[in-house]
Design an enzyme around this catalytic site. Sequence first.
Site, short mmCIF file in Angstrom:
data_model
loop_
_atom_site.label_atom_id
_atom_site.label_comp_id
_atom_site.label_asym_id
_atom_site.label_seq_id
_atom_site.Cartn_x
_atom_site.Cartn_y
_atom_site.Cartn_z
N GLU A 93 46.31 77.35 15.39
CA GLU A 93 45.36 76.89 14.38
C GLU A 93 44.38 75.92 15.03
OE1 GLU A 93 45.26 75.70 9.70
OE2 GLU A 93 46.99 75.02 10.85
N ASP B 170 42.68 76.96 6.66
CA ASP B 170 42.91 77.09 5.22
C ASP B 170 41.60 76.90 4.48
OD1 ASP B 170 42.45 74.32 5.29
OD2 ASP B 170 44.59 73.89 5.49
N ASP C 47 38.79 72.29 6.81
CA ASP C 47 39.23 71.55 7.99
C ASP C 47 39.75 72.44 9.11
OD1 ASP C 47 41.70 72.03 6.40
OD2 ASP C 47 42.64 70.89 8.01
N TYR D 251 47.50 65.39 5.46
CA TYR D 251 46.75 64.36 6.18
C TYR D 251 47.17 62.98 5.68
CZ TYR D 251 43.87 67.86 8.45
OH TYR D 251 43.44 68.91 9.23
#
Length: 537
Positions: free
Chosen positions: A502, A107, A104, A256
């Site tokens: 990120e 990571d 995603d 999430y």
Amino acid sequence: MRGKEINSVIYTMEDKKQSIVLQKWCVLLSIFALFPFSQSFNYSDALTKSLLYFESQRSGRLPHNQRVIWRDHSGLNDGLEQGVRLSLIAFQHDPVDLVGGYYDAGDNVKFGLPMAFTITMLSWGVIEYGKEITDSGEYSHALESIKWGTDYFIKAHTHPNVFWAEVGDGFTDHYCWQRPEDMTTSRQAYKVDEKNPGSDIAGETAAAMAAAAIVFRKTNPHYSGLLLDHAKQLFGFGDKYRGKYDESIKVVKGHYTSWSGYMDELLWAAIWLYKATNNEDYLNYVLTNAQAFGGTTWSITEFSWDVKYAGVQIIASMLLKEAKHKKHEHTLKQYLSKAEYYMCSCLGKNKNTNVRRTPGGLLYIRQWNNMQYVSTSAFLLTVYSDHLQATHQNLNCDKGQVGPEEMLAFAKSQVDYILGSNPRGLSYLVGYGPNYPLRLHHRGASIDSYKRNKGFIGCTQGYDNWYGRKDPNPNVVVGALVGGPDGDDGFRDERWNYMQTEACTYNTATLVGVFAKLHGLEGDGGLSPHQPQIATS
């Protein structure tokens, strides 16, 4: 008198056309006033780079035509760990093949909910702007980026009422700083099923597969049909066995969490299935559950991987243009009212609640990864401006009507901010322009490429030797849209600053369609390189 009425002048058709064009340019010029300078952008290049980004995020065995050469195969045993565990309990079970899909962000976890939203938005962009993407020479890459996700979803949907929603977990993964090619963290897979429901992830994945089915309908009809079958099953599963997926898969909380619940995803899935099948049953679902599920009661100022209401409201409201939906006018107009609330809030035209803006003109929802909301709003405003243009309508806001040209100009201002028309002169789309973030919070990018250094880098070794370095990342994640600046346009290009540096797949996914639209206008002469790029409120 403040003016005179001229009733005796009879305009020719050409005069009327020129008058309309002049009015449109006056609107555009009037709202571009915050920055006195002008700057032009290469939207075709931005489109190319945005699609390249998804190749940086691939998990699994990379194809021979992989263009991001600093990446290599990874996650080749995903599903095996879970499959072996199942086999020990019941010998009839085979290992689950969960190789593929996307990481995603920075990571090495495969989170199903944001991955599905990424594919939905990529597909929607291709549906709306396929011609422009084709004209830019990027259509095959767009389809590849979608299919990389949908191929994985097909694997993950192992039974009509079983969907594997995650591989790996954020807690063990974040303990390590490793390239995906080296990862030693747990690759346990997590599923939703009849006893452990996940209506939100089932609904979003159904929406993704339905939208993708529309994309592949002409080029690959068999595959399109397969996607549609899976979409129908997943929607049926999510609707029949209702529940939030983060209550069934506890490890996803904190990463999430489905804050909005699952009702928005069920409406989202149903309306995409209606678009894909033209089956009235799906439209009736959206209409009959409009109030109970919040579709016509929630007034929303954001659209994201978690909150889908604005997307549902906008698609539903656009159905009003078709005569066959006249009988549903009452409920569809309620959807329209909420869609207008969202768009007017982005444009600063609501009486009370509007989305805040930075001093530089950027929409600002919250501190962590704010750019995701910027890119989604730019996409929805662009799509709806096309709808208004085609139906000769304006947007109705508390502070007056807004024309489609003004809506598109504001969406463009947000994209231009991303590309460098901002107080820092920084492109937040990595790899675009001469000045962009160099220290992304991204494991694979921050460590020597596996292609260049095949020596194993252990779990904490990455933290010890790479994470704290002041040097730029050795690998550039081209096309990544980072989290972006704070509410005062401030930005620190530091690897530890994950809130700002990120990038996530869903950030870039919604930009693909907007870049294509702006590129198309550029080619048609509809954009001037001399226009200032940031709109005022």
